[in-house]
Write a protein that holds these residues in place. Structure first.
Motif, PDB file in Angstrom:
ATOM      1  N   GLU A 119      34.242  24.453  74.652  1.00  0.00           N
ATOM      2  CA  GLU A 119      34.326  25.658  73.811  1.00  0.00           C
ATOM      3  C   GLU A 119      35.730  26.245  73.817  1.00  0.00           C
ATOM      4  OE1 GLU A 119      30.972  28.599  73.926  1.00  0.00           O
ATOM      5  OE2 GLU A 119      30.387  27.264  75.586  1.00  0.00           O
ATOM      6  N   LEU A 120      36.345  26.276  74.986  1.00  0.00           N
ATOM      7  CA  LEU A 120      37.701  26.819  75.087  1.00  0.00           C
ATOM      8  C   LEU A 120      38.681  25.909  74.360  1.00  0.00           C
ATOM      9  CD1 LEU A 120      37.767  28.011  78.818  1.00  0.00           C
ATOM     10  CD2 LEU A 120      37.317  29.362  76.766  1.00  0.00           C
ATOM     11  N   ARG A 121      38.519  24.617  74.547  1.00  0.00           N
ATOM     12  CA  ARG A 121      39.395  23.654  73.881  1.00  0.00           C
ATOM     13  C   ARG A 121      39.318  23.809  72.362  1.00  0.00           C
ATOM     14  NH1 ARG A 121      41.566  18.836  75.719  1.00  0.00           N
ATOM     15  NH2 ARG A 121      42.533  17.690  74.023  1.00  0.00           N
ATOM     16  N   ARG A 122      38.110  23.917  71.849  1.00  0.00           N
ATOM     17  CA  ARG A 122      37.909  24.057  70.412  1.00  0.00           C
ATOM     18  C   ARG A 122      38.620  25.312  69.889  1.00  0.00           C
ATOM     19  NH1 ARG A 122      33.246  22.302  70.455  1.00  0.00           N
ATOM     20  NH2 ARG A 122      32.185  24.162  71.199  1.00  0.00           N
ATOM     21  N   TYR A 123      38.472  26.420  70.608  1.00  0.00           N
ATOM     22  CA  TYR A 123      39.107  27.664  70.169  1.00  0.00           C
ATOM     23  C   TYR A 123      40.634  27.526  70.178  1.00  0.00           C
ATOM     24  CZ  TYR A 123      40.362  32.477  69.526  1.00  0.00           C
ATOM     25  OH  TYR A 123      40.922  33.622  69.020  1.00  0.00           O
ATOM     26  N   ILE A 124      41.179  26.987  71.256  1.00  0.00           N
ATOM     27  CA  ILE A 124      42.639  26.826  71.363  1.00  0.00           C
ATOM     28  C   ILE A 124      43.154  25.880  70.282  1.00  0.00           C
ATOM     29  CG2 ILE A 124      44.504  25.947  72.832  1.00  0.00           C
ATOM     30  CD1 ILE A 124      43.391  28.662  73.705  1.00  0.00           C
TER      31      ILE A 124
END
Length: 194
Positions: A119-124
């Protein structure tokens, strides 16, 4: 029926953002967040649900405040070349601010620990790609109007600038001299045809 919040969410979010911004995702514990936000575990889990979700909310808050100033500086300048320089000035101004951590929250998120979380990777990834896309669109529009040379490739140059900016933040952690880094950025931009 949902309970009313017993704390100022906007203020707590700002303080959580500052905590993550200062120490990073991995080095900010739940205890650190609770202390920074001035709330208890129950309130934290009722509103944020998890540390990961809190981090995403803080990244969104950072984008809507700090990064927004950079985007506006780029977009409001009369030309893209001046806009990129205005964008860099906002970075240098942030680095000069003794109240601000000497790193961009987005740049510090480009770490294996953060990127390991889908989820964090996708947002970044969306944020980084979005900034490059916005920059490339303005470059392309100006190239079409004859303000940039025919050889200028917006789809190549925009991601190069985004990559350079991430490195700039990292170097500033080691050694920061505004005049030196401004001179480097100006040389870099001229070499790109801006």
């Amino acid at each position: 029926m949902a309970r009313a919040l017993e704390f100022d969410y906007a203020d707590a979010l700002e303080r959580a953002t500052r905590a993550f911004w200062r120490t990073g995702y991995v080095n900010t514990s739940l205890r650190d967040l609770l202390k920074a936000m001035g709330i208890g575990e129950g309130s934290f889990y009722n509103t944020m649900k998890s540390k990961k979700n809190a981090y995403i909310e803080c990244l969104k808050h950072y984008d809507a405040t700090v990064n927004l100033r950079r985007v506006e500086a780029f977009a409001s300048a009369p030309t893209a070349a001046l806009g990129v320089r205005a964008f860099f000035q906002t970075i240098f101004d942030c680095l000069d601010d003794p109240e601000a951590p000497r790193v961009c929250l987005t740049a510090s998120s480009l770490s294996p620990d953060v990127l390991a979380e889908p989820e964090l990777r996708r947002y970044i990834e969306e944020q980084v790609a979005g900034w490059a896309e916005q920059m490339a669109e303005r470059f392309a529009a100006e190239k079409e109007r004859g303000l940039l040379p025919e050889s200028f490739d917006p789809e190549v140059v925009a991601p190069i600038i985004v990559t350079y900016v991430q490195g700039l933040w990292r170097i500033a952690l080691v050694s920061y001299d505004r005049r030196r880094l401004q001179a480097q950025a100006e040389t870099f931009l001229k070499a790109l045809g801006l």
